[in-house]
Design a protein around this motif. Structure first.
Motif, short mmCIF file in Angstrom:
data_model
loop_
_atom_site.label_atom_id
_atom_site.label_comp_id
_atom_site.label_asym_id
_atom_site.label_seq_id
_atom_site.Cartn_x
_atom_site.Cartn_y
_atom_site.Cartn_z
N ALA A 14 0.81 -1.22 0.00
CA ALA A 14 0.00 0.00 0.00
C ALA A 14 0.84 1.26 0.00
O ALA A 14 0.33 2.35 -0.17
CB ALA A 14 -0.92 0.00 1.22
N THR A 34 -0.17 -4.05 -8.20
CA THR A 34 -0.45 -3.55 -6.85
C THR A 34 -1.18 -2.22 -6.80
O THR A 34 -1.73 -1.85 -5.76
CB THR A 34 0.87 -3.39 -6.07
OG1 THR A 34 1.67 -2.38 -6.70
CG2 THR A 34 1.64 -4.70 -6.00
N GLY A 35 -1.17 -1.46 -7.90
CA GLY A 35 -1.51 -0.04 -7.81
C GLY A 35 -0.26 0.72 -7.42
O GLY A 35 0.55 0.24 -6.63
N ASP A 40 -4.93 4.61 -6.50
CA ASP A 40 -4.75 3.88 -7.75
C ASP A 40 -4.91 2.38 -7.48
O ASP A 40 -4.26 1.85 -6.58
CB ASP A 40 -3.38 4.16 -8.34
CG ASP A 40 -3.13 3.38 -9.62
OD1 ASP A 40 -4.02 3.39 -10.49
OD2 ASP A 40 -2.05 2.75 -9.74
N THR A 41 -5.74 1.72 -8.22
CA THR A 41 -5.95 0.28 -8.05
C THR A 41 -5.18 -0.48 -9.14
O THR A 41 -4.84 0.10 -10.18
CB THR A 41 -7.44 -0.07 -8.13
OG1 THR A 41 -7.95 0.39 -9.39
CG2 THR A 41 -8.20 0.60 -6.99
#
Length: 343
Positions: A14, A34-35, A40-41
């Motif tokens: 994250a 991961t984003g 952001d995804t």
């Protein structure tokens, strides 16, 4: 896996990658898996909307899976440095006697898009996407030092969708909603549509736009087009709406006019040659001066009756060209086929 290790893994995924000074990294791995940062995804487009930060840096090439996928979506007042990397769509390329030739794919995906204002895109390459290489819809955007090649629609579009030059000659103004963009130092080629399109009051300087399937450069009212090269496009080299300033450009080998404007334009100090239609076509009240215009297949200058022309040098082939000058007011010091007498 122990619980504390599992928690550590999720925290690491994250955490955004920081290049330096708070700049957020974008690369293929984080884009797909991961984003790249908060908000952001995983998967395209990478959402660089400004919520995680205002400055972004590409640290690897981005390879898009198909022509309907967009690479990066930026927000207002954000800066994206492509860092000499590329955003690449599924373009098909082949060798030819003239070098590597690429066929743009058709689709809905763009390299970089934004509906906001004040975005900055610089320093890299975008090729082979299905729609626009770069499309920035709001006012006050900037695009600089980007190589844009073989995209399905326009290469670079800033300031909203605009109409083509044929409609403009019939008096259509297009959309005036966005303004004040700057497009400098870019190279745009082999676009499925026009090379560079800009909203009103924009500055387009030092670009090269060639071998596009539409016009080389298209601008809205009140724009400045200076020091560009527009060559071998399937439409006009430079097509400008009302009140444009077009200076120190080179327009050659285009299938339409070299330079085409509507009323109230200033067209000066350009080199225009070898175009399949007129060298310079200018609307009423325009000032056409100090241009070198030669060997175009239409007229050298094709002017509305109230446009003036002075200090131009115009050469036309008596067999292959239509003529030197049609219309306009001769304000003096023009040279037509070596004579001081111009129509």
């Amino acid at each position: 896996m122990p619980r504390f290790l599992l928690s550590f893994v999720f925290v690491a995924l994250a955490t955004p990658a920081l290049a330096s000074d708070g700049v957020l990294e974008i690369n293929q791995t984080c884009a797909v898996k991961t984003g790249c940062f908060a908000g952001d995804t995983p998967g395209f487009p990478v959402t660089a909307d400004g919520s995680a930060g205002k400055s972004y840096l590409l640290t690897s090439d981005l390879t898009l899976p198909d022509a309907n996928t967009t690479g990066i979506e930026v927000g207002s007042d954000t800066a994206l440095d492509l860092n000499n990397f590329a955003i690449v769509g599924p373009v098909s390329c082949f060798s030819s006697p003239g070098g590597l030739q690429c066929e743009p794919s058709s689709g809905s995906g763009s390299g970089v898009i934004s509906l906001g204002s004040g975005a900055s895109i610089k320093n890299g390459s975008i090729r082979g996407v299905g729609a626009n290489g770069i499309r920035l819809g709001g006012p006050g955007n900037e695009v600089s030092n980007v190589h844009v090649r073989s995209n399905g629609q326009a290469g670079i579009e800033v300031g909203g969708q605009v109409t083509g030059s044929t409609a403009w000659r019939n008096g259509s103004v297009g959309i005036r909603a966005s303004a004040g963009s700057i497009v400098t130092g870019n190279t745009v080629s082999e676009s499925g549509g026009d090379g560079i399109l800009c909203g009103e009051g924009s500055t387009i300087a030092g670009n090269t736009s060639y071998q596009n399937f539409g016009n080389g450069i298209v601008v809205q009212p009140g724009s400045t087009v200076i020091g560009n090269t527009a060559n071998e496009n399937q439409g006009d080299g430079i097509a400008a709406n009302v009140g444009a300033t077009i200076s120190q450009n080179t327009a050659y080998g285009n299938q339409g006019d070299g330079i085409s404007t509507l009323e109230g334009a200033t067209v000066s100090d350009n080199t225009v040659y070898g175009n399949a239609d007129d060298g310079v076509q200018a609307g009423s009240g325009s000032n056409v001066s100090r241009n070198g215009v030669r060997q175009n297949f239409g007229y050298g200058l094709n002017l509305e009756s109230t446009a003036s022309y002075r200090e131009n040098t115009i050469t036309s082939d008596p067999v292959l060209s239509t003529g030197t000058v049609l219309g306009g007011v001769n304000a003096g010091a023009n040279v037509c086929n070596g004579s001081l007498t111009c129509p």
